[in-house]
Design a protein around this motif. Structure first.
Motif, PDB file in Angstrom:
ATOM      1  N   LEU A 430     -32.618  45.412  -4.809  1.00 58.82           N
ATOM      2  CA  LEU A 430     -30.897  45.161  -4.934  1.00 58.82           C
ATOM      3  C   LEU A 430     -31.412  47.194  -5.459  1.00 58.82           C
ATOM      4  CD1 LEU A 430     -27.990  45.939  -4.366  1.00 58.82           C
ATOM      5  CD2 LEU A 430     -27.949  44.476  -6.777  1.00 58.82           C
ATOM      6  N   GLU A 431     -31.930  47.092  -6.343  1.00 54.91           N
ATOM      7  CA  GLU A 431     -31.866  48.415  -7.024  1.00 54.91           C
ATOM      8  C   GLU A 431     -32.446  49.850  -5.997  1.00 54.91           C
ATOM      9  OE1 GLU A 431     -30.505  49.574  -9.251  1.00 54.91           O
ATOM     10  OE2 GLU A 431     -29.773  47.078  -9.722  1.00 54.91           O
ATOM     11  N   GLY A 432     -33.382  48.668  -5.208  1.00 55.05           N
ATOM     12  CA  GLY A 432     -34.654  50.136  -3.802  1.00 55.05           C
ATOM     13  C   GLY A 432     -33.706  50.093  -2.797  1.00 55.05           C
ATOM     14  N   ALA A 433     -32.324  49.502  -3.304  1.00 50.14           N
ATOM     15  CA  ALA A 433     -31.600  49.441  -1.942  1.00 50.14           C
ATOM     16  C   ALA A 433     -30.130  50.260  -2.040  1.00 50.14           C
ATOM     17  CB  ALA A 433     -30.629  48.349  -0.855  1.00 50.14           C
ATOM     18  N   LEU A 434     -30.349  50.296  -3.302  1.00 45.89           N
ATOM     19  CA  LEU A 434     -29.121  51.342  -4.023  1.00 45.89           C
ATOM     20  C   LEU A 434     -29.921  53.018  -4.025  1.00 45.89           C
ATOM     21  CD1 LEU A 434     -28.264  48.901  -6.560  1.00 45.89           C
ATOM     22  CD2 LEU A 434     -26.396  49.430  -4.597  1.00 45.89           C
ATOM     23  N   LYS A 435     -30.615  52.903  -4.053  1.00 45.53           N
ATOM     24  CA  LYS A 435     -31.458  54.390  -4.010  1.00 45.53           C
ATOM     25  C   LYS A 435     -31.522  54.642  -2.215  1.00 45.53           C
ATOM     26  CE  LYS A 435     -34.951  56.018  -6.890  1.00 45.53           C
ATOM     27  NZ  LYS A 435     -36.613  56.220  -7.361  1.00 45.53           N
ATOM     28  N   LEU A 436     -31.895  53.876  -1.789  1.00 49.31           N
ATOM     29  CA  LEU A 436     -32.472  54.379  -0.916  1.00 49.31           C
ATOM     30  C   LEU A 436     -31.194  54.665   0.292  1.00 49.31           C
ATOM     31  CD1 LEU A 436     -34.910  55.300   1.501  1.00 49.31           C
ATOM     32  CD2 LEU A 436     -35.002  52.164   1.919  1.00 49.31           C
ATOM     33  N   ALA A 437     -30.024  53.548   0.073  1.00 48.78           N
ATOM     34  CA  ALA A 437     -29.621  54.176   0.787  1.00 48.78           C
ATOM     35  C   ALA A 437     -27.941  54.883  -0.128  1.00 48.78           C
ATOM     36  CB  ALA A 437     -28.397  52.507   0.974  1.00 48.78           C
ATOM     37  N   ASP A 438     -28.605  55.561  -1.175  1.00 49.53           N
ATOM     38  CA  ASP A 438     -27.869  56.564  -1.338  1.00 49.53           C
ATOM     39  C   ASP A 438     -26.485  55.801  -1.425  1.00 49.53           C
ATOM     40  OD1 ASP A 438     -26.802  58.698  -3.100  1.00 49.53           O
ATOM     41  OD2 ASP A 438     -26.205  59.879  -1.133  1.00 49.53           O
ATOM     42  N   TYR A 439     -26.598  54.590  -2.611  1.00 45.80           N
ATOM     43  CA  TYR A 439     -25.126  54.084  -3.085  1.00 45.80           C
ATOM     44  C   TYR A 439     -23.873  55.422  -3.569  1.00 45.80           C
ATOM     45  CZ  TYR A 439     -21.827  50.899  -4.454  1.00 45.80           C
ATOM     46  OH  TYR A 439     -21.173  49.765  -4.700  1.00 45.80           O
ATOM     47  N   LYS A 440     -25.002  55.664  -4.403  1.00 46.23           N
ATOM     48  CA  LYS A 440     -24.012  56.661  -5.729  1.00 46.23           C
ATOM     49  C   LYS A 440     -23.212  57.857  -4.748  1.00 46.23           C
ATOM     50  CE  LYS A 440     -26.998  56.336  -9.949  1.00 46.23           C
ATOM     51  NZ  LYS A 440     -28.706  56.927 -10.274  1.00 46.23           N
ATOM     52  N   GLY A 441     -24.084  58.707  -4.309  1.00 43.82           N
ATOM     53  CA  GLY A 441     -23.153  59.232  -2.792  1.00 43.82           C
ATOM     54  C   GLY A 441     -22.048  59.057  -1.779  1.00 43.82           C
ATOM     55  N   PHE A 442     -22.209  57.599  -2.012  1.00 42.09           N
ATOM     56  CA  PHE A 442     -21.085  56.630  -0.976  1.00 42.09           C
ATOM     57  C   PHE A 442     -19.755  57.471  -1.249  1.00 42.09           C
ATOM     58  CE2 PHE A 442     -17.660  54.305   0.574  1.00 42.09           C
ATOM     59  CZ  PHE A 442     -18.162  53.972   1.817  1.00 42.09           C
ATOM     60  N   GLU A 443     -18.788  57.895  -2.493  1.00 39.74           N
ATOM     61  CA  GLU A 443     -17.404  58.498  -2.773  1.00 39.74           C
ATOM     62  C   GLU A 443     -17.027  59.480  -2.048  1.00 39.74           C
ATOM     63  OE1 GLU A 443     -14.932  56.293  -2.259  1.00 39.74           O
ATOM     64  OE2 GLU A 443     -16.328  54.873  -2.989  1.00 39.74           O
ATOM     65  N   ALA A 444     -18.790  60.041  -2.049  1.00 38.60           N
ATOM     66  CA  ALA A 444     -18.080  61.873  -1.309  1.00 38.60           C
ATOM     67  C   ALA A 444     -18.718  61.223   0.171  1.00 38.60           C
ATOM     68  CB  ALA A 444     -19.120  62.766  -1.765  1.00 38.60           C
ATOM     69  N   ARG A 445     -19.079  60.514   0.855  1.00 40.54           N
ATOM     70  CA  ARG A 445     -19.438  60.380   1.696  1.00 40.54           C
ATOM     71  C   ARG A 445     -18.053  59.744   2.483  1.00 40.54           C
ATOM     72  NH1 ARG A 445     -24.086  59.350   0.453  1.00 40.54           N
ATOM     73  NH2 ARG A 445     -23.869  56.900   0.815  1.00 40.54           N
ATOM     74  N   ARG A 446     -17.374  59.335   1.750  1.00 37.33           N
ATOM     75  CA  ARG A 446     -16.186  58.599   2.315  1.00 37.33           C
ATOM     76  C   ARG A 446     -14.676  59.779   2.148  1.00 37.33           C
ATOM     77  NH1 ARG A 446     -13.809  53.071   1.174  1.00 37.33           N
ATOM     78  NH2 ARG A 446     -15.090  52.378  -0.873  1.00 37.33           N
ATOM     79  N   ALA A 447     -15.349  60.729   1.527  1.00 32.19           N
ATOM     80  CA  ALA A 447     -13.992  61.720   0.771  1.00 32.19           C
ATOM     81  C   ALA A 447     -14.489  62.157   2.439  1.00 32.19           C
ATOM     82  CB  ALA A 447     -14.245  62.400  -0.265  1.00 32.19           C
ATOM     83  N   ASP A 448     -15.447  62.818   3.011  1.00 34.25           N
ATOM     84  CA  ASP A 448     -15.853  63.781   4.021  1.00 34.25           C
ATOM     85  C   ASP A 448     -14.992  62.784   5.528  1.00 34.25           C
ATOM     86  OD1 ASP A 448     -16.898  65.815   5.276  1.00 34.25           O
ATOM     87  OD2 ASP A 448     -18.429  63.992   6.069  1.00 34.25           O
ATOM     88  N   ALA A 449     -15.180  61.834   5.139  1.00 34.17           N
ATOM     89  CA  ALA A 449     -14.701  61.075   6.911  1.00 34.17           C
ATOM     90  C   ALA A 449     -12.996  61.154   6.633  1.00 34.17           C
ATOM     91  CB  ALA A 449     -16.246  59.674   6.426  1.00 34.17           C
ATOM     92  N   LYS A 450     -12.959  60.763   5.146  1.00 24.14           N
ATOM     93  CA  LYS A 450     -11.065  60.509   5.499  1.00 24.14           C
ATOM     94  C   LYS A 450     -10.800  62.143   6.250  1.00 24.14           C
ATOM     95  CE  LYS A 450      -7.311  59.569   3.068  1.00 24.14           C
ATOM     96  NZ  LYS A 450      -6.879  59.514   1.120  1.00 24.14           N
ATOM     97  N   LYS A 451     -11.441  63.323   5.338  1.00 19.68           N
ATOM     98  CA  LYS A 451     -11.205  64.542   6.365  1.00 19.68           C
ATOM     99  C   LYS A 451     -11.026  64.375   8.300  1.00 19.68           C
ATOM    100  CE  LYS A 451     -12.790  67.629   2.460  1.00 19.68           C
ATOM    101  NZ  LYS A 451     -13.949  67.596   1.748  1.00 19.68           N
ATOM    102  N   ARG A 452     -12.171  63.682   8.985  1.00 16.59           N
ATOM    103  CA  ARG A 452     -12.188  63.943  10.181  1.00 16.59           C
ATOM    104  C   ARG A 452     -11.940  62.730   9.950  1.00 16.59           C
ATOM    105  NH1 ARG A 452     -17.094  62.014  10.447  1.00 16.59           N
ATOM    106  NH2 ARG A 452     -18.134  61.748   8.315  1.00 16.59           N
ATOM    107  N   GLY A 453     -10.616  62.015  10.102  1.00 18.44           N
ATOM    108  CA  GLY A 453      -9.685  61.163   9.585  1.00 18.44           C
ATOM    109  C   GLY A 453     -10.719  59.402  10.518  1.00 18.44           C
ATOM    110  N   LYS A 454     -11.091  59.640  10.042  1.00 21.41           N
ATOM    111  CA  LYS A 454     -12.229  57.841   9.851  1.00 21.41           C
ATOM    112  C   LYS A 454     -11.700  58.077   8.469  1.00 21.41           C
ATOM    113  CE  LYS A 454     -13.280  58.508  13.704  1.00 21.41           C
ATOM    114  NZ  LYS A 454     -14.928  59.692  14.352  1.00 21.41           N
ATOM    115  N   LEU A 455     -11.930  56.516   8.495  1.00 27.20           N
ATOM    116  CA  LEU A 455     -12.471  55.715   7.040  1.00 27.20           C
ATOM    117  C   LEU A 455     -13.769  54.465   7.371  1.00 27.20           C
ATOM    118  CD1 LEU A 455      -9.089  53.099   8.733  1.00 27.20           C
ATOM    119  CD2 LEU A 455      -9.046  54.966   6.986  1.00 27.20           C
ATOM    120  N   ARG A 456     -14.389  54.883   6.072  1.00 29.00           N
ATOM    121  CA  ARG A 456     -15.175  54.629   5.579  1.00 29.00           C
ATOM    122  C   ARG A 456     -15.380  53.974   4.441  1.00 29.00           C
ATOM    123  NH1 ARG A 456     -20.509  58.788   7.032  1.00 29.00           N
ATOM    124  NH2 ARG A 456     -22.112  57.721   5.816  1.00 29.00           N
ATOM    125  N   GLY A 457     -16.537  52.747   5.030  1.00 31.51           N
ATOM    126  CA  GLY A 457     -16.400  51.670   3.876  1.00 31.51           C
ATOM    127  C   GLY A 457     -18.137  51.583   3.868  1.00 31.51           C
TER     128      GLY A 457
END
Lengths: 792, 264, 157
Positions: A430-457
């Motif tokens: 799990l820790e390996g995956a969270l790191k590789l997926a940049d889980y921490k950076g997700f909310e920033a990606r979600r916000a960016d997607a929202k600007k583009r009119g997309k729902l990110r999950g």
């Protein structure tokens, strides 16, 4: 480590022939004098079958013969056997109706074979098939399991309790009931695990051939396990002893489970080849595959998880309906029972679990194992339920998982549903995956997607699976009608080259390379000196084939055991040659040495001596260097891991795109990392396919609405992203290589990660759960509150 | 496939003769729809008249405010034609999105239009651009040509020779592909050209059709705003396992809006 | 029965066929060239892709008679002896194949892409491969292989 040994990303030995068009697939065979078979199939889901008039068809140009169920009956041909018996809750046996090779009296699903037309060409056989005079009267059909359970529903097979094949359970119902009474919260889910079609790119094919001189039958077939086919077809269907039946599965273009089973067409062409005195070939067309290959999954489940106030899981209860289709395919009853309910602990410490599984007959194609087989259904259920539990508790989805993981120091770990896990470290993956997926950076990606009119999950799944189903004695006690060991024969030739004969079968897994690496590592021989032979029952002593990610954990261990014997024997020869005590012989990097001396013999010298045994002490030592091992494992192996999926949804169209996918898996020791990664990629693609694209749809009359690539959505290159894949391994403790298996992990971990991501993307729309596949129409329906669309 | 006779005439006249001589004969252009149909034994022509050797039917000419494409011109050649890209980029883009590269290497505009598959792409361009379909005997306006599912104004034995598209000031095609087959689930071609603002929809109904409300709105004032809140009617639209009529109607709106935005 | 003549991998061949004989049937059954595969019956999967006069086509969706006089290249015609064509070599190097069944069509399709585009992006490769279905690899390594193969083909010119 040998240069090309364990751990090296060796390029595959088999690739040259595949890349140059020299592969040898069953349909590539052109046996001298072969005729072509066309199987006439029912277009009705349920009908009485009366007389079949063949006179006109027999007169058509090119026709060699026409056979029906009556012809098979006249030859005392048996039905297709089921390889696993399940007992009902009350201890009685499951309902196991006959499964005729060609239908007799009744047809029970669209695609049920009725007759076979054999002609000089396939086109002539098809032309003649239209001239058959088939007396059929359509009956009401039932394709849906809940409908099949209603009083007055059409009955698929007489002689049982309605349409119930078995009513089985596992676990401690009382302990679960007691735990639910104490629960702080209960998370509930109703879900469907969608029916899929394996769709290996090579359609099934079979060629039967009868040698009048020797009385030997040969079946060339697209099988994952030729010895199993020889046993089932020879002993139960055609009554041909093994000594006169050769089954050869040459290059096979993918299996994913669908080519495990013994199918009617194999028996038909083998039997007919003797009847007509010519080789008989049958090859499925893709739309025929949809009607005749065993399907996968197809569960309807209600489940509840009891939690305490800290979010610890107290108990799980599961109630599942599992669709068997119209007949029992070879291993069908094992899938929703011992490969599903036994996995319901998952990676968690849930102390009490109770599962009830009812298997149902319907007027649909038989259902059996498909990549993962039972384990994806368990993982999907658990990982959806855990996300729902997190939401109910107001807990973080990562935290609730961590809190309930089986700790890495708790192994071996006995689950409440029969299995004992030998090793694992679920936090590490799990820790390996969270790191590789940049889980921490997700909310920033979600916000960016929202600007583009997309729902990110984003969605997480943490899973465990069980590979290399074993040991035979336990499987036998649970209803298996076959052993689950594997066999390897290592034949060292006089010049030092080596052939491995394995009972496993490669249909994309790269065994010719991976097994060769095991041998290179152990014997210090170059890969070019090693050939791996599989698929031919006349060459290989025995074998159970390849499924359930068993080829390395079980088949590879058999190779190791055979190599042990080779080294033992070679040491004896070396001792003799160098006039030393056997105990003083050391073997390293392909050289035999006498401890404390500079005496040495190469492996090649030993091999030659074995076959040119001049001066051999024949009273103590036999000539030859050829050893066979059978290996029956002590336990399953338990790969596990964490998958993280990120999706973006276009709210206007409902289209979901997987934009990131990360998998960190514990597959045990890795022999060839390139092949391991490839297996994960393919499994993940199929898992994303299940989650977003693939669906086998029957209408109320039992007609298949998704019967070709025009309607069954195969994942294509532009549907998928590139994947981020890594391993974080623990070793299996009960096999010498420490290997676990990798064939199915991708297809098990990924579907819940995808759906968890989709639900996360739609969380502002009040969505708790979405059944697979999360099609654009379904998502659009949810976003727009159009419930009818969402339900479809 | 059922067996059939095969002819490969070198001229339109010979092809017409062969088709006239045998009422059950069928012309084959690229064969990308016909051959799969024959393989499934859904049609039983006595003969196939292969038009691939009729050189007159191949080619693209641009001039006089028109792009004229010979019936046997392949999708790949329309997609990659510098002339088409310049004069009617939307048409080149549409051709570039038909099927897959292998289909585009064989499939032809004439075959697509003559077959009038409800999910084919080209018919939408014909309707929206107000194309003229020239046959061996006459010229037919696109509005008169597409009659219904797999049905056109072509008479038995009549062959399409070429299709002329008036150049439009603005045009674009947006397709929502049926996810399995990749045919158009809903495809919308919008154009502002000599025939005014036009919106043609393919994939959604039994045959290509014009969305008159959207045309009226765009005719008044061309732009996304004109169609943003317009809802297409679901009445009479196709419904299948991929999309019900409601969803198709919704997608018509979305694709129209996106096409107008792309057209500029 | 109509007689057809064509060049297959540089060799002149001729055969009698039925009108309904598909090009892929001619290759596999009459000419014994079984490298070209059939994976579906609706022209979707692309296992049967060959080049006809330099362009990739689905040989299951073309009649043998339509290929009369054409120059055909199949998967068997790419390598020179034991030397793999750069695209084949790239598939091996990047593990772009598993069971090998879709591979011939995949490689033939990729070779045409590389002729138009010597440096395709991941997106361009994925779009181009719309007509080639693989069930084993998840396309991840195929995409890498096609990109590398296209570059290698350009470098080999």
């Amino acid at each position: 480590m040998a240069v090309d040994g364990i751990g090296a990303a060796v390029k595959r030995k088999e690739d040259f022939r595949f890349l140059t068009g020299r592969g040898n697939y069953t349909d590539d065979l052109a046996r001298p004098g072969q005729a072509h078979a066309y199987v006439v199939r029912s277009q009705a889901a349920h009908a009485t079958l009366g007389k079949i008039g063949t006179a006109k068809a027999l007169k058509a140009p090119g026709v060699v013969a026409v056979f029906t169920g009556a012809d098979l009956a006249a030859d005392n041909i048996g039905g297709l056997p089921c390889g696993w018996g399940i007992k009902n809750k009350d201890g009685s046996a499951m309902h196991e109706p006959a499964h005729p090779v060609l239908a007799v009296g009744k047809v029970r699903h669209v695609g049920d074979p009725i007759a076979v037309v054999i002609a000089e060409t396939l086109a002539q056989a098809k032309d003649a098939a239209e001239l058959l005079d088939i007396d059929m009267k359509e009956l009401p059909a039932v394709a849906n399991m809940r409908e099949a359970l209603k009083p007055g529903a059409p009955v698929v097979h007489d002689g049982g309790s309605g349409n119930v094949c078995f009513d089985w359970h596992l676990g401690d119902a009382d302990a679960v009931a007691a735990a639910f009474k104490k629960a702080h919260k209960v998370a509930k889910i109703d879900l469907v695990n969608n029916r899929l079609v394996a769709n290996a790119m090579e359609p099934r094919a079979a060629v039967g051939e009868f040698d009048r001189a020797t009385g030997e039958y040969t079946l060339y077939t697209t099988s994952q396990n030729p010895h199993v086919i020889r046993l089932l077809m020879g002993a139960f269907v055609l009554h041909i002893p093994e000594s006169r039946l050769r089954v050869f599965a040459p290059d096979v273009g993918g299996g994913f489970g669908s080519k495990i089973y013994h199918y009617a067409e194999e028996a038909i062409v083998t039997w007919a080849s003797a009847k007509v005195g010519r080789p008989v070939k049958w090859t499925a067309e893709r739309s025929e595959s949809f009607l005749s290959d065993a399907h996968g999954r197809d569960h309807v489940t209600h489940a509840e998880l009891a939690l305490d106030k800290d979010g610890k899981f107290l108990a799980l209860k599961v109630d599942t309906l599992s669709n068997m289709g119209a007949y029992l395919s070879t291993f069908a009853p094992a899938i929703p029972t011992y490969l599903y309910a036994t996995l319901l602990a998952g990676v968690y410490t849930t102390p009490a679990i109770y599962a009830e599984v009812k298997a149902i007959f319907t007027n649909t194609v038989p259902v059996d194992a498909y990549r993962g087989a039972g384990r994806p259904e368990a993982a999907f259920l658990l990982e959806r339920l855990v996300d729902i539990a997190a939401a109910e508790m107001g807990m973080d989805r990562v935290e609730i998982r961590r809190r309930n993981f089986i700790p890495s120091n708790a192994f071996p770990y006995q689950t409440p549903v029969a299995l004992q896990y030998d090793s694992g470290d679920y936090n590490a993956t799990l820790e390996g995956a969270l790191k590789l997926a940049d889980y921490k950076g997700f909310e920033a990606r979600r916000a960016d997607a929202k600007k583009r009119g997309k729902l990110r999950g984003i969605g997480i799944s943490t899973y465990v699976e069980a590979c290399g189903i074993a040991p035979s004695n336990i499987a036998g006690a649970l209803g298996a009608r076959a052993g689950l060991y594997e066999c390897a024969n290592v034949r060292v030739h006089p010049t030092g080259s080596i052939t491995l004969f394995t009972g496993c079968h490669s249909h994309g897994q790269g065994h010719e390379t991976t097994y060769a690496q095991l041998i290179a590592e152990r014997l210090g021989v170059g890969l070019d000196q090693i050939e791996v032979s599989h698929g031919d029952t006349n060459k290989i002593p025995f074998g159970m084939g390849t499924y359930g990610s068993r080829s390395l954990a079980v088949g590879g261990t058999a190779v190791v055991k055979a190599l042990d014997k080779i080294v033992d024997k070679a040491k004896k020869i070396a001792a003799h040659l160098m006039e030393a005590a056997e105990a003083d012989i050391e073997f390293k990097d392909g050289k035999f040495t006498v401890a404390g001396t500079d005496k040495a013999k190469t492996f090649g010298e030993i091999a030659l001596t074995a076959y040119v045994p001049h001066n051999f002490p024949l009273d103590k030592l036999e000539p030859g260097l050829d050893e066979t091992a059978f290996y029956d494992p002590k336990n399953f192996t338990f790969p596990g891991g964490a998958h993280i999926c990120e999706v973006e949804i276009d709210p206007e169209t409902g289209v979901t795109k997987v934009v990131n996918f990360t998998a960190v898996d514990d597959v045990g020791r890795v022999i060839n990392p390139m092949i391991v990664e490839g297996q994960v990629h393919g499994g993940v693609a199929q898992g994303i396919g299940q989650a977003l694209y693939e669906n086998c749809v029957y209408d109320d009359n039992g007609q298949l609405r998704s019967g070709s690539y025009m309607d069954y959505q195969m994942p294509r290159a532009d549907d998928l992203p590139s994947f981020k894949v890594a391993t974080a391994i623990t070793l299996c403790t009960h096999n010498p290589l420490g290997v676990k298996g990798v064939g199915e992990v991708g297809a098990i971990g990924s579907p819940p990660a995808v759906i968890n991501a989709v639900v996360d993307a739609l969380k502002d729309h009040g969505v708790r759960h979405i059944d697979m596949p999360a099609s654009p129409q379904k998502i659009w329906g949810i976003i727009n509150g159009n419930r009818r669309m969402a339900a479809e | 496939m059922y067996e059939f006779a095969y002819h490969k005439p070198a001229s339109v006249a010979d092809a017409v003769k062969l088709l006239a001589a045998d009422g059950e004969a069928k012309a084959v252009a690229g064969g990308q729809t016909l051959i799969p149909t024959l393989k499934q034994r859904l049609a039983r022509p006595t003969a196939l008249v292969d038009l691939s050797a009729v050189r007159d039917l191949v080619g693209i000419t641009v001039g006089g405010g028109k792009v004229t494409i010979g019936a046997m011109t392949k999708h790949v050649d329309v997609a990659s034609s510098a002339d088409v890209k310049k004069a009617l980029p939307a048409l080149a883009a549409l051709a570039d999105g038909i099927g897959d590269p292998q289909v585009r290497n064989r499939g032809t505009i004439g075959g697509s239009i003559a077959n009038n598959d409800p999910a084919a792409d080209y018919p939408s361009a014909c309707l929206a651009l107000g194309a003229t379909i020239k046959t061996n005997t006459r010229e037919i306006a696109a509005d008169e040509f597409f009659k219904g599912m797999f049905e056109t104004a072509l008479k038995p034995g009549e062959l399409i020779v070429s299709v002329s598209f008036p150049v439009a000031e603005k045009a674009a095609y947006m397709k929502f592909a049926q996810p399995a087959s990749r045919y158009a689930l809903v495809g919308v071609f919008v154009a502002k050209g000599p025939a005014g603002a036009r919106v043609a929809v393919t994939g959604a109904g039994p045959s290509v059709f014009r969305w008159k409300e959207a045309e009226a709105a765009l005719g008044k004032s061309w732009g996304v705003a004109a169609v943003e809140n317009l809802k297409a009617s679901a009445s009479g639209l196709n419904s299948d396992i991929h999309a019900g009529a409601d969803y198709r109607a919704h997608l018509i709106g979305v694709m129209t809006k996106r096409a107008v935005a792309a057209a500029g | 029965m109509p007689k057809v003549s064509m060049t297959v991998n540089g060799k002149n061949v001729s055969a009698e066929v039925e009108g309904r004989t598909l090009l892929v049937q001619l290759l596999r059954e009459k000419l014994g060239m079984t490298g070209t595969h059939v994976g579906c019956d609706t022209s979707q999967c692309g296992a049967c892709v060959v080049h006809v006069d330099g362009k990739s086509v689905k040989s299951c969706t073309m009649l043998a008679v339509q290929a009369d006089g054409a120059k055909i290249t199949t998967i068997e015609g790419l390598a020179t002896g034991n030397d793999l064509h750069p695209m084949q070599a790239a598939f091996k190097e990047h593990h772009g194949l598993q069971c090998g069944f879709c591979t011939p069509g995949m490689v033939m399709s990729a070779v045409e892409l590389a002729k138009h585009n010597s440096n395709p992006s991941e997106h361009e490769v994925r779009e181009w491969l719309e007509g080639n279905i693989c069930r084993c690899t998840g396309y991840h390594n195929i995409v890498k292989a096609v990109q590398a193969g296209a570059k290698a083909m350009a470098a080999a010119k």
